[in-house]
Design a protein around this motif. Structure first.
Motif, PDB file in Angstrom:
ATOM      1  N   VAL A  23      -8.132  -3.859  22.280  1.00  8.44           N
ATOM      2  CA  VAL A  23      -8.528  -4.504  21.026  1.00  8.44           C
ATOM      3  C   VAL A  23      -9.271  -5.801  21.345  1.00  8.44           C
ATOM      4  O   VAL A  23      -8.876  -6.538  22.249  1.00  8.44           O
ATOM      5  CB  VAL A  23      -7.276  -4.824  20.165  1.00  8.44           C
ATOM      6  CG1 VAL A  23      -7.639  -5.713  18.974  1.00  8.44           C
ATOM      7  CG2 VAL A  23      -6.612  -3.540  19.674  1.00  8.44           C
ATOM      8  N   THR A  24     -10.358  -6.062  20.618  1.00  2.16           N
ATOM      9  CA  THR A  24     -11.017  -7.370  20.714  1.00  2.16           C
ATOM     10  C   THR A  24     -11.032  -8.003  19.325  1.00  2.16           C
ATOM     11  O   THR A  24     -11.209  -7.307  18.316  1.00  2.16           O
ATOM     12  CB  THR A  24     -12.464  -7.254  21.250  1.00  2.16           C
ATOM     13  OG1 THR A  24     -13.188  -6.281  20.497  1.00  2.16           O
ATOM     14  CG2 THR A  24     -12.467  -6.880  22.714  1.00  2.16           C
ATOM     15  N   LEU A  25     -10.798  -9.321  19.287  1.00  4.33           N
ATOM     16  CA  LEU A  25     -10.788 -10.054  18.026  1.00  4.33           C
ATOM     17  C   LEU A  25     -11.831 -11.167  18.067  1.00  4.33           C
ATOM     18  O   LEU A  25     -11.967 -11.859  19.088  1.00  4.33           O
ATOM     19  CB  LEU A  25      -9.411 -10.652  17.747  1.00  4.33           C
ATOM     20  CG  LEU A  25      -8.324  -9.620  17.435  1.00  4.33           C
ATOM     21  CD1 LEU A  25      -7.342  -9.564  18.586  1.00  4.33           C
ATOM     22  CD2 LEU A  25      -7.606  -9.947  16.151  1.00  4.33           C
ATOM     23  N   TYR A  26     -12.529 -11.339  16.936  1.00  6.65           N
ATOM     24  CA  TYR A  26     -13.615 -12.320  16.819  1.00  6.65           C
ATOM     25  C   TYR A  26     -13.242 -13.241  15.662  1.00  6.65           C
ATOM     26  O   TYR A  26     -13.319 -12.855  14.491  1.00  6.65           O
ATOM     27  CB  TYR A  26     -14.942 -11.597  16.570  1.00  6.65           C
ATOM     28  CG  TYR A  26     -15.192 -10.477  17.576  1.00  6.65           C
ATOM     29  CD1 TYR A  26     -16.033 -10.656  18.665  1.00  6.65           C
ATOM     30  CD2 TYR A  26     -14.562  -9.225  17.439  1.00  6.65           C
ATOM     31  CE1 TYR A  26     -16.252  -9.629  19.597  1.00  6.65           C
ATOM     32  CE2 TYR A  26     -14.766  -8.210  18.356  1.00  6.65           C
ATOM     33  CZ  TYR A  26     -15.611  -8.410  19.429  1.00  6.65           C
ATOM     34  OH  TYR A  26     -15.804  -7.395  20.348  1.00  6.65           O
ATOM     35  N   LYS A  27     -12.817 -14.475  16.010  1.00  6.25           N
ATOM     36  CA  LYS A  27     -12.223 -15.388  15.027  1.00  6.25           C
ATOM     37  C   LYS A  27     -13.210 -16.480  14.586  1.00  6.25           C
ATOM     38  O   LYS A  27     -14.127 -16.824  15.316  1.00  6.25           O
ATOM     39  CB  LYS A  27     -10.980 -16.044  15.640  1.00  6.25           C
ATOM     40  CG  LYS A  27      -9.902 -15.043  16.061  1.00  6.25           C
ATOM     41  CD  LYS A  27      -8.955 -15.611  17.104  1.00  6.25           C
ATOM     42  CE  LYS A  27      -8.005 -16.625  16.535  1.00  6.25           C
ATOM     43  NZ  LYS A  27      -7.016 -17.070  17.551  1.00  6.25           N
ATOM     44  N   ASN A  28     -12.952 -17.010  13.397  1.00  5.86           N
ATOM     45  CA  ASN A  28     -13.700 -18.146  12.847  1.00  5.86           C
ATOM     46  C   ASN A  28     -15.126 -17.750  12.456  1.00  5.86           C
ATOM     47  O   ASN A  28     -16.099 -18.381  12.867  1.00  5.86           O
ATOM     48  CB  ASN A  28     -13.728 -19.323  13.832  1.00  5.86           C
ATOM     49  CG  ASN A  28     -14.166 -20.617  13.162  1.00  5.86           C
ATOM     50  OD1 ASN A  28     -13.814 -20.895  12.017  1.00  5.86           O
ATOM     51  ND2 ASN A  28     -14.954 -21.403  13.866  1.00  5.86           N
ATOM     52  N   LEU A  29     -15.240 -16.692  11.633  1.00  4.00           N
ATOM     53  CA  LEU A  29     -16.556 -16.231  11.179  1.00  4.00           C
ATOM     54  C   LEU A  29     -16.864 -16.762   9.779  1.00  4.00           C
ATOM     55  O   LEU A  29     -15.969 -16.972   8.963  1.00  4.00           O
ATOM     56  CB  LEU A  29     -16.614 -14.701  11.185  1.00  4.00           C
ATOM     57  CG  LEU A  29     -16.238 -13.992  12.504  1.00  4.00           C
ATOM     58  CD1 LEU A  29     -16.562 -12.508  12.403  1.00  4.00           C
ATOM     59  CD2 LEU A  29     -16.942 -14.593  13.699  1.00  4.00           C
ATOM     60  N   GLY A  75     -13.550 -17.994  18.320  1.00  4.01           N
ATOM     61  CA  GLY A  75     -12.327 -17.621  19.025  1.00  4.01           C
ATOM     62  C   GLY A  75     -12.447 -16.164  19.443  1.00  4.01           C
ATOM     63  O   GLY A  75     -12.796 -15.311  18.622  1.00  4.01           O
ATOM     64  N   PHE A  76     -12.212 -15.867  20.719  1.00  2.00           N
ATOM     65  CA  PHE A  76     -12.335 -14.481  21.201  1.00  2.00           C
ATOM     66  C   PHE A  76     -11.054 -14.098  21.938  1.00  2.00           C
ATOM     67  O   PHE A  76     -10.621 -14.787  22.863  1.00  2.00           O
ATOM     68  CB  PHE A  76     -13.534 -14.346  22.133  1.00  2.00           C
ATOM     69  CG  PHE A  76     -13.709 -12.957  22.692  1.00  2.00           C
ATOM     70  CD1 PHE A  76     -14.174 -11.920  21.897  1.00  2.00           C
ATOM     71  CD2 PHE A  76     -13.386 -12.681  24.022  1.00  2.00           C
ATOM     72  CE1 PHE A  76     -14.329 -10.638  22.413  1.00  2.00           C
ATOM     73  CE2 PHE A  76     -13.538 -11.410  24.536  1.00  2.00           C
ATOM     74  CZ  PHE A  76     -14.009 -10.375  23.734  1.00  2.00           C
ATOM     75  N   VAL A  77     -10.452 -12.983  21.483  1.00  2.00           N
ATOM     76  CA  VAL A  77      -9.186 -12.508  22.054  1.00  2.00           C
ATOM     77  C   VAL A  77      -9.367 -11.061  22.511  1.00  2.00           C
ATOM     78  O   VAL A  77     -10.040 -10.273  21.834  1.00  2.00           O
ATOM     79  CB  VAL A  77      -8.041 -12.597  21.011  1.00  2.00           C
ATOM     80  CG1 VAL A  77      -6.745 -12.035  21.583  1.00  2.00           C
ATOM     81  CG2 VAL A  77      -7.843 -14.041  20.550  1.00  2.00           C
ATOM     82  N   LEU A  78      -8.771 -10.723  23.655  1.00  2.00           N
ATOM     83  CA  LEU A  78      -8.821  -9.341  24.156  1.00  2.00           C
ATOM     84  C   LEU A  78      -7.405  -8.929  24.534  1.00  2.00           C
ATOM     85  O   LEU A  78      -6.688  -9.683  25.206  1.00  2.00           O
ATOM     86  CB  LEU A  78      -9.746  -9.265  25.369  1.00  2.00           C
ATOM     87  CG  LEU A  78     -10.115  -7.874  25.898  1.00  2.00           C
ATOM     88  CD1 LEU A  78     -11.496  -7.906  26.557  1.00  2.00           C
ATOM     89  CD2 LEU A  78      -9.107  -7.321  26.891  1.00  2.00           C
ATOM     90  N   SER A  79      -6.975  -7.751  24.078  1.00  2.00           N
ATOM     91  CA  SER A  79      -5.618  -7.306  24.403  1.00  2.00           C
ATOM     92  C   SER A  79      -5.583  -5.809  24.670  1.00  2.00           C
ATOM     93  O   SER A  79      -6.431  -5.048  24.189  1.00  2.00           O
ATOM     94  CB  SER A  79      -4.648  -7.658  23.278  1.00  2.00           C
ATOM     95  OG  SER A  79      -4.954  -6.922  22.105  1.00  2.00           O
TER      96      SER A  79
END
Length: 409
Positions: free
Chosen positions: A352-358, A390-394
């Motif tokens: 999963v990748t998350l792209y925060k603060n759009l 903000g970029f998150v990878l899990s």
């Protein structure tokens, strides 16, 4: 051909192959360093441009410190790379100087041999003609051998003359190369002096700002802690959403809903395999940016005793920057929370990748996306002008360091 001669030729061939491979490796390394140096120079220009644009904005001390830290690190890298280039050039200069010395000695010997050959040929012509030399042969076989000798001697003379011409041109080219390398080295040294002065200026400004901050450090520490508590709350909410998405997906597949990983279809397994195959080569989620906060437990740039826990990375980018999917996948969720800018969640098999603060979103839940497809735009804070993604990878619900996945992060 004797064993000794064969052995000598093989040794010579091995030496030539090794030498050419070494020169090729050196040239490639120089090109790689030059590419990296130009990248760093462009990054310095970009930082300077952003600073000029942000002068009218009221920036927080934290963002200023981050800016100083980043420019200092870029300047440090630029100086290191330029020094490496200068060292490589120095080795090339020394190598060329040795080649020039050897070639000059070789040319001197060739010219002396050629001059002696011309004198000998002239004397030979004065003493008796070639015809008389041939006619004085005792039989046809000797006359034929003498004719061959005359031809070989003439050819050798001509070859010696051509060799001298070729070696002279080689020497001229080597001298040109040497002058070019020496000039390049001078430029690199001059550039490094400028970079060193700029680095000293940045460090001085950084230290002056830190002195001002230390006078009221407790105030800044409280502000940082408040921000980090809010960030931790948002992360917990996101974790709940990820686990809910996993549970929902697994329920549809008839699998355990308590698992922290997705139950995969054959198609999803292939997608996950391809995602893993691109580890370390995935593109950045923005066209231009820098990491302003790394993954993991990171000391605060203002108070080194204060540890910030980050389950992803924060990327500083430019105003209006578009966000791009780092790999093929499916939009699992568009996450919206109170007082939080929208977040896009994309699933890549069991990753999963998350792209925060759009600020803007170009996709919706269920959309299939491709690598580098624009999915939205990063929000720019009007109060300080900062544009942070903000970029998150899990893997499932387990967070991973994005720097291990994204190219040169």
């Amino acid at each position: 051909m004797t064993t000794k001669v064969i052995s000598y030729k093989l040794t010579l061939l091995t030496f030539l192959i090794f030498s050419s491979s070494f020169v090729f490796a050196q040239t490639n390394k120089q090109k790689e360093l030059e590419t990296r140096r130009q990248e760093l120079r462009r990054e310095i220009q970009r930082i300077s441009k952003l600073r000029a644009e942000d002068k009218s904005k009221e920036q927080s001390e934290l963002s200023l410190i981050e800016g100083y830290n980043y420019k200092i690190s870029v300047l440090d890298n630029l100086i290191k790379v330029t020094n490496q280039q200068a060292n490589y050039l120095n080795r090339e200069i020394n190598s060329n100087q040795k080649k020039i010395t050897d070639l000059r000695n070789e040319l001197k010997q060739l010219k002396e041999d050629y001059a002696a050959m011309v004198v000998k040929s002239y004397k030979s012509k004065n003493q008796h003609s070639r015809i008389m030399f041939l006619l004085s042969s005792s039989d046809f076989k000797q006359a034929y051998k003498r004719l061959q000798y005359i031809k070989q001697y003439s050819n050798h003379q001509r070859q010696q003359g051509e060799t001298i011409k070729t070696k002279t041109l080689d020497l001229q080219e080597l001298n040109k190369d040497l002058l070019r390398q020496q000039e390049n080295k001078k430029k690199l040294i001059a550039e490094n002096r400028v970079s060193q002065r700029e680095l000293e200026s940045e460090r001085k400004s950084h230290e002056n700002l830190m002195k001002s901050i230390r006078k009221n450090l407790s105030k800044y520490t409280v502000q940082i802690r408040q921000k980090e508590r809010e960030a931790a709350r948002i992360d917990r909410e996101i974790d709940k959403i990820i686990r809910a998405v996993i549970a929902s997906s697994n329920k549809k597949a008839g699998k355990s809903t308590s698992s922290t990983t997705f139950a995969l279809t054959p198609e999803e397994k292939l997608l996950a395999t391809n995602f893993v195959a691109n580890k370390g080569k995935l593109p950045w989620p923005v066209e231009r940016g820098r990491v302003s906060l790394n993954y993991g437990r990171v000391p605060s740039p203002i108070d080194r005793n204060l540890i910030i826990t980050s389950n992803g990375v924060r990327i500083s980018t430019e105003k209006g920057a578009q966000v791009m999917a780092v790999f093929n996948g499916e939009v699992s969720e568009i996450i919206k929370m109170k007082n939080v800018n929208p977040i896009v969640m994309i699933r890549h098999g069991n990753y999963v990748t998350l792209y925060k603060n759009l600020s803007k979103i170009y996709v919706k839940k269920g959309d299939r996306v491709t690598t580098k497809q624009a999915i939205g735009e990063v929000f720019t804070n009007p109060s300080d002008g900062r544009t942070i993604l903000g970029f998150v990878l899990s893997k499932g619900a387990i967070k991973e360091n994005p720097a291990n996945w994204i190219y040169r992060m």
